[in-house]
Design an enzyme around this catalytic site. Structure first.
Site, PDB file in Angstrom:
ATOM      1  N   THR A 116      57.315  21.062  36.826  1.00 27.94           N
ATOM      2  CA  THR A 116      57.662  19.917  37.676  1.00 27.94           C
ATOM      3  C   THR A 116      59.155  19.685  37.788  1.00 27.94           C
ATOM      4  OG1 THR A 116      57.455  17.515  37.845  1.00 27.94           O
ATOM      5  CG2 THR A 116      57.434  18.410  35.648  1.00 27.94           C
ATOM      6  N   TYR A 140      55.987  12.554  30.802  1.00 29.82           N
ATOM      7  CA  TYR A 140      55.371  13.593  31.644  1.00 29.82           C
ATOM      8  C   TYR A 140      56.304  14.799  31.771  1.00 29.82           C
ATOM      9  CZ  TYR A 140      54.137  16.031  35.913  1.00 29.82           C
ATOM     10  OH  TYR A 140      53.862  17.013  36.830  1.00 29.82           O
TER      11      TYR A 140
HETATM   12  N1  UFG Z   1      56.637   4.693  45.276  1.00 33.92           N
HETATM   13  C1  UFG Z   1      56.684   3.428  45.831  1.00 33.92           C
HETATM   14  N2  UFG Z   1      55.512   2.773  46.044  1.00 33.92           N
HETATM   15  C2  UFG Z   1      54.306   3.309  45.721  1.00 33.92           C
HETATM   16  C3  UFG Z   1      54.260   4.598  45.148  1.00 33.92           C
HETATM   17  C4  UFG Z   1      55.460   5.263  44.934  1.00 33.92           C
HETATM   18  O1  UFG Z   1      57.748   2.901  46.127  1.00 33.92           O
HETATM   19  O2  UFG Z   1      53.273   2.644  45.920  1.00 33.92           O
HETATM   20  C5  UFG Z   1      57.900   5.400  45.064  1.00 33.92           C
HETATM   21  C6  UFG Z   1      58.116   5.784  43.605  1.00 33.92           C
HETATM   22  O3  UFG Z   1      58.659   4.717  42.887  1.00 33.92           O
HETATM   23  C7  UFG Z   1      59.034   6.988  43.764  1.00 33.92           C
HETATM   24  C8  UFG Z   1      58.587   7.636  45.071  1.00 33.92           C
HETATM   25  O4  UFG Z   1      57.855   6.602  45.765  1.00 33.92           O
HETATM   26  O5  UFG Z   1      60.336   6.554  43.896  1.00 33.92           O
HETATM   27  C9  UFG Z   1      57.682   8.816  44.884  1.00 33.92           C
HETATM   28  O6  UFG Z   1      56.663   8.440  43.958  1.00 33.92           O
HETATM   29  P1  UFG Z   1      55.330   9.280  43.757  1.00 33.92           P
HETATM   30  O7  UFG Z   1      54.485   8.514  42.811  1.00 33.92           O
HETATM   31  O8  UFG Z   1      54.747   9.647  45.077  1.00 33.92           O
HETATM   32  O9  UFG Z   1      55.848  10.629  43.102  1.00 33.92           O
HETATM   33  P2  UFG Z   1      56.840  10.851  41.853  1.00 33.92           P
HETATM   34  O10 UFG Z   1      58.180  11.217  42.411  1.00 33.92           O
HETATM   35  O11 UFG Z   1      56.788   9.743  40.883  1.00 33.92           O
HETATM   36  O12 UFG Z   1      56.167  12.073  41.124  1.00 33.92           O
HETATM   37  C10 UFG Z   1      55.700  13.221  41.807  1.00 33.92           C
HETATM   38  C11 UFG Z   1      54.599  13.830  40.986  1.00 33.92           C
HETATM   39  C12 UFG Z   1      55.139  14.335  39.692  1.00 33.92           C
HETATM   40  C13 UFG Z   1      56.339  15.216  39.935  1.00 33.92           C
HETATM   41  C14 UFG Z   1      57.364  14.555  40.799  1.00 33.92           C
HETATM   42  C15 UFG Z   1      58.471  15.532  41.104  1.00 33.92           C
HETATM   43  O13 UFG Z   1      53.559  12.887  40.743  1.00 33.92           O
HETATM   44  O14 UFG Z   1      54.102  15.053  39.076  1.00 33.92           O
HETATM   45  O15 UFG Z   1      56.768  14.112  41.987  1.00 33.92           O
HETATM   46  O16 UFG Z   1      59.456  14.972  41.903  1.00 33.92           O
HETATM   47  F1  UFG Z   1      56.910  15.510  38.776  1.00 33.92           F
END
Ligand code: UFG
Length: 331
Positions: A116, A140
């Site tokens: 990741t 994670y």
């Molecule tokens: N976000 C919001 N509102 C929501 C959901 C997410 O503002 O309801 C924001 C999060 O705070 C973050 C961005 O959108 O800033 C992306 O969040 P995601 O949950 O879609 O994805 P993440 O970046 O947290 O994580 C994903 C995968 C991980 C991986 C990562 C790599 O879930 O497994 O991308 O960049 F490691």
């Protein structure tokens, strides 16, 4: 090739399994169905099993005698990992060790590992290449780095070659709309935005508006799951031809903020869904954008869907199917 796929009934695994099947590979999926679904396995055979069931795991592997292993099964939510770190260490690290022990002595040479972008933590540079220091800022990311290190040590000690693919933000669904993300509790931005557009969630929270980014919201590199899937097949072919273990980023090289994604989701769906500005979510880095030139150079990977509206459109088609079609449920 005979490919043993852990987590092959899950979101990303099932797309790769479908592609492996299309390319004539023989597939055995090993999945405990905790977040995956039997209906998502469109090629090969499914064994319902847990990676902590060492006996079943070893028996299944011995019986199947695969040429390669693709290891998707893991817990994947950044925020959840900050609340339940031990669950993450057990599921992601201990269970990976179980798998690596189980394949010992079976003559399996090739291993593709789902790593990741969270391995980089909150990097100072953007985009990040594979030489960027690893400083995960959530459990994670730490679990994924630990398994990368374990693989490195094993590859140095015996005949196992591996590619760790560092995924950036995987999104979208199968363009044929046969499979897609189907979690009971969606946490990913695009899925949540679409569920809000659909009316199954009241409003979409924007987690943090004071990040040091263009508009104050987090920036991510969203990659279509079909392009990520092709990266897996190409990585396996590269590994077989070169015999060289490696680590490769998978992303498109440009970032979109949370607000960008919301705007595109509103355009694609035609729904002006409610949005609220909220506090930061624990564990989130401000910006993660991939330099994937190594993947392109070594494997010949050429993305086909580097287009955020297309990514969201495929996810939207899937969400509509998921909510309407009998027999497909998110559990
Ligand atoms: N976000 C919001 N509102 C929501 C959901 C997410 O503002 O309801 C924001 C999060 O705070 C973050 C961005 O959108 O800033 C992306 O969040 P995601 O949950 O879609 O994805 P993440 O970046 O947290 O994580 C994903 C995968 C991980 C991986 C990562 C790599 O879930 O497994 O991308 O960049 F490691």
């Amino acid at each position: 090739m005979k490919v043993f796929v852990t987590g092959g009934a899950g979101y990303i695994g099932s797309h790769v399994v479908k592609l492996l099947g299309r390319h004539g590979h023989n597939v055995l999926v090993y999945d405990n169905l905790s977040t995956g679904h039997e209906w998502a396995v469109l090629a090969g055979r499914l064994v319902r099993g847990d990676l902590n069931d060492c006996q079943l795991l070893r028996d299944t592997l011995k019986d199947y005698q695969p040429d390669a292993v693709m290891h998707f099964a893991a817990s994947i939510e950044v925020e959840e990992s900050t609340r339940e770190p031990l669950t993450y260490y057990r599921n992601n690290v201990v269970n990976s060790i179980n798998l690596l022990e189980a394949i010992t002595g079976l003559g399996i040479e090739y291993f593709i590992y789902s790593s990741t972008a969270a391995a980089y933590g909150a990097p100072d540079t953007s985009p990040v290449d594979e030489n960027t220091p690893l400083n995960p800022i959530n459990p994670y990311g730490t679990t994924k780095v630990m398994v990368e290190k374990i693989l490195q040590d094993i590859a140095a000690s015996r005949d196992l070659k591996y590619i760790a693919l560092r995924y950036f933000n995987v999104a979208g669904a199968d363009p044929d709309c046969e499979i897609g993300q189907a979690y009971s509790h969606a946490t990913h931005l695009i899925t949540r935005a679409l569920k809000t557009a659909q009316g199954s969630q009241g409003r979409l929270s924007v987690f943090g508006t004071d990040y040091p980014t263009r508009d104050g919201t987090c920036v991510r590199d969203y990659i279509h799951v079909a392009d990520l899937s092709s990266a897996h097949l190409l990585a396996l072919m590269y590994l077989r031809q070169s015999g060289l273990s490696d680590i490769m980023n998978c992303g498109y090289g440009h970032g979109f903020s949370v607000l960008d994604v919301i705007n595109v989701a509103k355009n694609v769906t035609g729904v002006d869904f409610p949005v609220e500005l909220a506090e930061r979510r624990p564990g989130d880095p401000p910006e993660l954008v991939a330099d994937s030139s190594k993947l392109e150079r070594l494997t010949g990977w050429t993305p086909l869907h580097d287009d955020l509206p297309f990514i969201i459109e495929t996810a939207w088609n899937w969400e509509k199917k998921l909510s309407g079609k009998v027999g497909i449920t998110d559990k």
